[in-house]
Design an enzyme around this catalytic site. Sequence first.
Site, PDB file in Angstrom:
ATOM      1  N   CYS A 121       0.878  -1.176   0.000  1.00  0.00           N
ATOM      2  CA  CYS A 121       0.000   0.000   0.000  1.00  0.00           C
ATOM      3  C   CYS A 121       0.910   1.219   0.000  1.00  0.00           C
ATOM      4  CB  CYS A 121      -0.968  -0.019   1.179  1.00  0.00           C
ATOM      5  SG  CYS A 121      -0.196   0.030   2.812  1.00  0.00           S
ATOM      6  N   PHE A 122       0.438   2.354   0.486  1.00  0.00           N
ATOM      7  CA  PHE A 122       1.259   3.560   0.367  1.00  0.00           C
ATOM      8  C   PHE A 122       2.507   3.508   1.248  1.00  0.00           C
ATOM      9  CE2 PHE A 122       2.339   8.041   1.340  1.00  0.00           C
ATOM     10  CZ  PHE A 122       2.700   8.412   0.056  1.00  0.00           C
TER      11      PHE A 122
END
Length: 368
Positions: A95-96
């Site tokens: 994810c980020f």
Amino acid sequence: MRPDTSNYREIFLDDLPMMDARAPVEFAKGAFPHTVNLPLMTDIERQKVGTCYKQHGQAAAITLGHQLVQGATKTERIEAWAAFAHANPQGYLYCFRGGLRSQLVQQWLKTEAGIEYPRVKGGYKAMRTFLLETTQQAVEQCDFVLVGGLTGTGKTDVIAQLANSLDLEGHANHRGSSFGKRATPQPAQIDFENALAIDILKKRAAGHGQFVLEDEGRIVGSCSLPLELYQGMQAYPLVWLDDSFEDRVERILRDYVVNLCAEFIAAHGEEHGFARFAARLRQSLANIVKRLGGERHQRMAALMDQALAEQEATGKVELHRGWIEGLLREYYDPMYAFQRESKAARIEFAGEQAAVLEYLRQRRPVGR
């Protein structure tokens, strides 16, 4: 289970497939090659959770996230993640920042689908930082040489034949001139930078300490060169590529007429492809009307219109030589002649394609 990883070098050198759990809007701004966007949340869901986080804190945001992604929606997304994991057993998810979203995807895959699938520690942000540093370190540590020359001398052809070249125009999907736009769109700025960095990483891993680049401006179409690289290019030594006027006209005819028309037809079909190609060619000429001047633009546009009408009716492209020759003599050659003069002190070799290729293949990095 394979462990979570922070070996970003291995990920990019081995072209490992990755599942990006970020929202579509994040993925569209920039991602990595061999990556599929299978988000935990849609853009709207992410926005709602983000607003909740700001107003009520993390615990409330997590609760809302579980409320938004449940039931059939949750089942559908887990099935998509599981399909990716089965198809790519050597891959990773991220994810980020490598935090809650990828941890939740990982957890649900294990509890709901019985699949243990590893995450990338630090997520997108850490991998992006790694790639930016890869380019910066290459600029600091490696030797660079530029290939320059008049329009149509085949600089891109030279780049394509060298194992230690970096094809900036290829990564940008643009030929670098006013006429350089392709039938397919350019990558996002971040995607361009990432692809270039991975190219550098792989070539350095293969033992290359010297890179050959085409002499470009700051921007290739809509893609900006990394600042540290562009700044270096203002001082790098230059190899100048020569070719006859006739050969240059033929090469431009091939690249910007024959091949570009074929690209548009392949992308849009026979019916609409030629019309889009013709519109692109006319727009490219219109883009430089201020620099050409009204009279020259009208003259070149008339020649182009005649050539396009002939090409559409018969398939013949000979008439395109008229506007190509005019643009070279009256616009591009004077401009590039001035550039050559301004860069003369940096030119260490000049010759036609075979001689330039031989020189560049034998050239040794400075100080080695």
